[in-house]
Motif scaffolding. Structure first.
Motif, mmCIF file in Angstrom:
data_model
loop_
_atom_site.group_PDB
_atom_site.id
_atom_site.type_symbol
_atom_site.label_atom_id
_atom_site.label_comp_id
_atom_site.label_asym_id
_atom_site.label_seq_id
_atom_site.Cartn_x
_atom_site.Cartn_y
_atom_site.Cartn_z
ATOM 1 N N ARG A 4 -29.442 -1.728 24.604
ATOM 2 C CA ARG A 4 -28.881 -0.510 24.029
ATOM 3 C C ARG A 4 -29.779 -0.008 22.900
ATOM 4 O O ARG A 4 -30.395 -0.800 22.179
ATOM 5 N N THR A 11 -30.473 3.438 19.926
ATOM 6 C CA THR A 11 -29.942 4.616 19.223
ATOM 7 C C THR A 11 -31.057 5.541 18.764
ATOM 8 O O THR A 11 -30.782 6.604 18.202
ATOM 9 N N TYR A 53 -30.207 0.895 30.335
ATOM 10 C CA TYR A 53 -29.441 1.860 29.546
ATOM 11 C C TYR A 53 -30.242 3.150 29.436
ATOM 12 O O TYR A 53 -31.466 3.115 29.254
ATOM 13 N N ARG A 83 -30.421 7.380 28.011
ATOM 14 C CA ARG A 83 -29.976 8.518 27.221
ATOM 15 C C ARG A 83 -30.896 9.693 27.537
ATOM 16 O O ARG A 83 -32.065 9.504 27.890
ATOM 17 N N GLU A 119 -25.044 10.743 24.951
ATOM 18 C CA GLU A 119 -24.282 9.506 25.050
ATOM 19 C C GLU A 119 -24.965 8.577 26.056
ATOM 20 O O GLU A 119 -25.741 9.009 26.906
ATOM 21 N N GLU A 120 -24.636 7.306 25.983
ATOM 22 C CA GLU A 120 -25.303 6.292 26.806
ATOM 23 C C GLU A 120 -24.689 6.234 28.203
ATOM 24 O O GLU A 120 -23.484 6.385 28.392
ATOM 25 N N THR A 151 -25.223 3.619 31.800
ATOM 26 C CA THR A 151 -25.852 2.360 32.205
ATOM 27 C C THR A 151 -25.664 2.132 33.694
ATOM 28 O O THR A 151 -24.670 2.566 34.295
#
Length: 335
Positions: A60, A62, A92, A94, A109-110, A112
Motif C-alpha cells: 500500500r 500514499t 495495489y 491508484r 482511492e486504492e 487492489t
C-alpha cells in the motif's frame, strides 16, 4: 535606442493555470486470465483532462514516489487500462488525472487485485467403489464409483470431469460443489463397459479465467468387467468319437481360461448333444490342472456319453460354460 523607443510588439496572451484537477473516482481492479489486471475508473467532472497516470505497488502507498507508473510516461487517454505485472502477486493501484496544463491530481482511492497467470489443476481425484472392487490389484468391477475432486484453487463453475475406458465412450460425471475447492459426483460401471485403463479428463477455469487441465493424482483407474473366458478346449478321444450302446464312451474335456475363476469356486461346464430332445448335462467334478502357455488357469472333467448318443445318426457335441472371476464378472466360451 538613442533614437527612441519602438512601437509595441503584437500581443501574446498567456493563461496561467495552477488548478489541480480532481482525482479519478470509483477505481476498480479486476484479475483477468494470463496475469492481466483490468483497471477502470470514472473521469472527474473537470473540463480539461489530458489523460491519466496509473501507479502500482506490491504494498500500500500514499505517495507517487512509493509506486511505479505503469503507463510508462505516456498518458492513458481513456478511463481504463490493462496492466501485466511481472509476476503473480497481489498489487495495489491508484490513478491520477492530468489536466491540459499538465497539472496532476492527487492519488485516487486504492484498488487492489491479484495478478494470476497460474491455471487451476486437480490435486487429487479420490475414487470410492460402491460396487465390486479388488483392493490388492485396484481393479474396479461393475457398480457405482463415487469421486471426490480436490482442486488447487476456487473455480468459476463446476469443473468438467469424465473417464474414458479403452475403446469406449467418455463417461461424464455430474459434479456438486462440496467446498470452495472440492467437488463430488459418481459414475456407474456397467457390464458392457470396456475393460482396461480408463483415463480421466479435467477442465476448469479459475476466478481470473485461466483454464487448467492438469491432474496430479488419480489420472486413471483400471476397469475389469470381463470374466474368465475359455481360450482353449481339448477332448479325449478326439473327433470323431465312437460310441457303443453296450460300452458308452468316456470323454475327457480340458479347458484353458484367460483368467482364474473366483477363489474357492470351479467353472460350470455342461455338455449337450445336438438331437432336439437333448438338454445340457453338467460335467462334475471339474478339477484344476496344470496350465499351458497362454493360459491363466486350466480345468479338466470326465463324463460318459449316453448309451444312445449317436445311435440314430451322428450327433455333434457342444459345451455350455459359465465362470465367474473374483469381481463376479461372468465369462463365456472364446473358442
Amino acid at each position: 535606442n538613442r533614437a527612441g523607443r519602438s512601437d509595441p510588439s503584437g500581443e501574446v496572451i498567456v493563461t496561467l493555470d495552477t488548478t489541480t484537477p480532481p482525482s479519478p473516482a470509483s477505481v476498480t481492479a479486476e484479475a483477468r486470465a494470463d496475469g492481466l489486471v483490468k483497471l477502470t475508473w470514472r473521469a472527474p467532472t473537470f473540463a480539461s483532462i489530458k489523460g491519466y497516470n496509473v501507479y502500482r505497488s506490491e504494498t500500500r502507498f500514499t505517495d507517487k514516489s512509493q509506486a511505479t507508473p505503469v503507463n510508462g510516461g505516456t498518458l492513458v487517454p481513456a478511463t481504463g487500462y490493462e496492466d501485466l505485472p511481472p509476476a503473480d502477486a497481489t498489487f495495489y493501484y491508484r490513478v491520477t488525472a492530468v489536466s491540459g496544463a499538465d497539472n496532476e491530481s492527487a492519488l485516487s482511492e486504492e484498488a487492489t487485485a491479484r495478478s494470476d497467470r497460474t491455471p487451476p489443476f486437480l490435486i487429487s481425484v479420490t475414487y470410492t467403489p460402491k460396487g465390486k472392487y479388488d483392493s490388492e490389484t485396484e481393479r474396479f468391477g461393475q457398480g457405482r464409483v463415487d469421486v471426490l475432486l480436490k482442486l488447487s484453487e476456487p473455480v468459476l463453475s463446476a469443473p468438467f470431469f469424465s473417464l474414458t475406458p479403452q475403446g469406449g465412450v467418455p463417461m461424464p460425471v455430474d459434479l456438486t460443489k462440496v467446498s470452495e475447492t472440492e467437488y463430488a459426483g459418481f459414475f456407474v460401471i456397467e457390464a458392457n463397459t470396456p475393460s482396461g485403463v480408463a483415463n480421466a479428463v479435467f477442465s476448469a477455469r479459475d476466478l481470473a479465467g485461466n483454464r487448467g487441465t492438469e491432474i496430479d493424482e488419480g489420472l486413471s483407474i483400471m476397469i475389469d468387467t470381463t470374466g474368465p473366458a475359455v481360450s482353449t478346449i481339448t477332448l479325449q478321444p478326439q473327433d470323431p468319437i465312437r460310441n457303443d450302446a453296450d460300452y458308452p464312451a468316456y470323454v475327457a474335456v480340458r479347458i484353458g481360461l484367460t483368467e482364474p475363476v473366483k477363489p474357492g469356486q470351479s467353472p460350470l461346464l455342461s455338455y449337450v448333444l445336438s438331437s432336439p430332445v437333448r438338454t445340457p448335462i453338467p460335467i462334475t467334478p471339474m478339477a484344476e490342472v496344470s496350465t499351458r502357455a497362454g493360459e491363466a488357469q486350466a480345468w479338466q472333467g470326465t463324463f460318459p456319453l449316453p448309451a444312445d448318443a449317436g445311435q440314430s445318426g451322428p450327433e455333434s457335441l457342444r459345451y455350455v460354460y459359465k465362470g465367474l472371476d473374483d469381481l463376479d464378472n461372468q465369462g463365456s466360451i472364446a473358442c
